[in-house]
Design a protein around this motif. Structure first.
Motif, PDB file in Angstrom:
ATOM      1  N   LEU A 188       3.066  -3.575  -2.004  1.00  0.00           N
ATOM      2  CA  LEU A 188       3.387  -2.154  -1.925  1.00  0.00           C
ATOM      3  C   LEU A 188       4.859  -1.891  -2.229  1.00  0.00           C
ATOM      4  O   LEU A 188       5.208  -0.877  -2.842  1.00  0.00           O
ATOM      5  CB  LEU A 188       3.035  -1.614  -0.540  1.00  0.00           C
ATOM      6  N   GLN A 189       5.700  -2.797  -1.803  1.00  0.00           N
ATOM      7  CA  GLN A 189       7.141  -2.612  -2.002  1.00  0.00           C
ATOM      8  C   GLN A 189       7.547  -2.668  -3.467  1.00  0.00           C
ATOM      9  O   GLN A 189       8.632  -2.232  -3.831  1.00  0.00           O
ATOM     10  CB  GLN A 189       7.907  -3.663  -1.190  1.00  0.00           C
ATOM     11  N   LYS A 190       6.662  -3.189  -4.312  1.00  0.00           N
ATOM     12  CA  LYS A 190       6.951  -3.225  -5.743  1.00  0.00           C
ATOM     13  C   LYS A 190       6.934  -1.828  -6.356  1.00  0.00           C
ATOM     14  O   LYS A 190       7.594  -1.573  -7.367  1.00  0.00           O
ATOM     15  CB  LYS A 190       5.937  -4.120  -6.471  1.00  0.00           C
ATOM     16  N   THR A 191       6.164  -0.930  -5.746  1.00  0.00           N
ATOM     17  CA  THR A 191       6.076   0.440  -6.260  1.00  0.00           C
ATOM     18  C   THR A 191       6.601   1.488  -5.275  1.00  0.00           C
ATOM     19  O   THR A 191       6.759   2.650  -5.652  1.00  0.00           O
ATOM     20  CB  THR A 191       4.618   0.787  -6.633  1.00  0.00           C
ATOM     21  N   HIS A 192       6.843   1.077  -4.040  1.00  0.00           N
ATOM     22  CA  HIS A 192       7.382   1.987  -3.022  1.00  0.00           C
ATOM     23  C   HIS A 192       8.662   1.358  -2.477  1.00  0.00           C
ATOM     24  O   HIS A 192       8.658   0.675  -1.445  1.00  0.00           O
ATOM     25  CB  HIS A 192       6.360   2.225  -1.904  1.00  0.00           C
TER      26      HIS A 192
END
Length: 235
Positions: free
Chosen positions: A179-183
């Protein structure tokens, strides 16, 4: 629930009834699997699944002739009876379910409050992701052919057990990393996980996420370690 920036939700027992999967999808796959396999023997995906079936059966101590379609089908039916998570079985079930959805043989059940709030969160630009033991393909079929229509656009993404088992905290850390890759800057505490299974909620909480226990058919516990609700309106 405070400062929730993203929702991660289970499917069975949470957005949708367990009985639909148990009483509709699994019996449908069991009934149609023999004919489907025989009618699609030239399909590369089916051939690969049958090859994997023979290999996995051998690893379990059951040597099967890879060319004996009847034996391979019997093995697959045995796994269905045992509710096995065998990868080739999941692949074939997904193909059979896709045909059933497309033929209009059934539509996926949705709790009305779940659909209502998924639409509400979408309108509020609150990202919602799915984490289910069913494959990503099965998830997309489920929400794409629901009784409330095509709901796929309401979700920002999907995760399955390639992230790990749902009762292990590391799985939720793996999802967080994705998720941290896009958020950018997203923290575990920004994520709210919804499930009907306490052990899954325990794992998510251990990973630092907020949790909500969705209990549809029994009384809510009074001393639960997780906020418990019977309706998405109470989340």
């Amino acid at each position: 629930m405070q400062n929730v920036k993203l929702i991660l939700t289970d499917i069975e027992g949470t957005t949708s009834s367990i009985s639909f999967v148990k009483d509709v999808l699994f019996p449908y796959a069991a009934e149609h699997l023999p004919d489907y396999v025989r009618e699609h023997l030239d399909d590369d995906i089916v051939q690969s699944a049958l090859k994997q079936t023979a290999e996995l059966a051998a690893a379990e101590g059951n040597d099967i002739d890879p060319a004996d379609v009847s034996q391979l089908i019997d093995q697959l039916q045995t796994w269905i009876a045992k509710d096995s998570k065998a990868t080739p079985l999941k692949t074939l079930q997904g193909l059979i379910w896709e045909a059933g959805y497309q033929n209009g043989d059934y539509a996926a059940h949705m709790y009305p409050d779940a659909t209502q709030h998924l639409e509400k969160w979408y309108d509020e630009e609150l990202p919602v992701y799915v984490y289910s033991s069913g494959s990503v393909k099965a998830q997309k079929l489920f929400f794409g052919y629901s009784q409330d229509g095509d709901l796929l656009s309401l979700f920002s993404g999907h995760f399955d057990t390639l992230m790990g088992h749902k009762r292990e905290a590391q799985s939720y850390l793996n999802i967080l990393a994705e998720l941290q890759k896009t958020h950018e800057g997203l923290q575990a505490s920004d994520v709210l996980f919804l499930s009907d299974i306490k052990e899954e909620l325990d794992a998510a909480k251990e990973a630092g996420m907020q949790t909500c226990w969705v209990i549809r058919d029994t009384e809510l516990p009074t001393d639960a370690a997780h906020k418990a609700v019977s309706d998405f309106a109470d989340i």
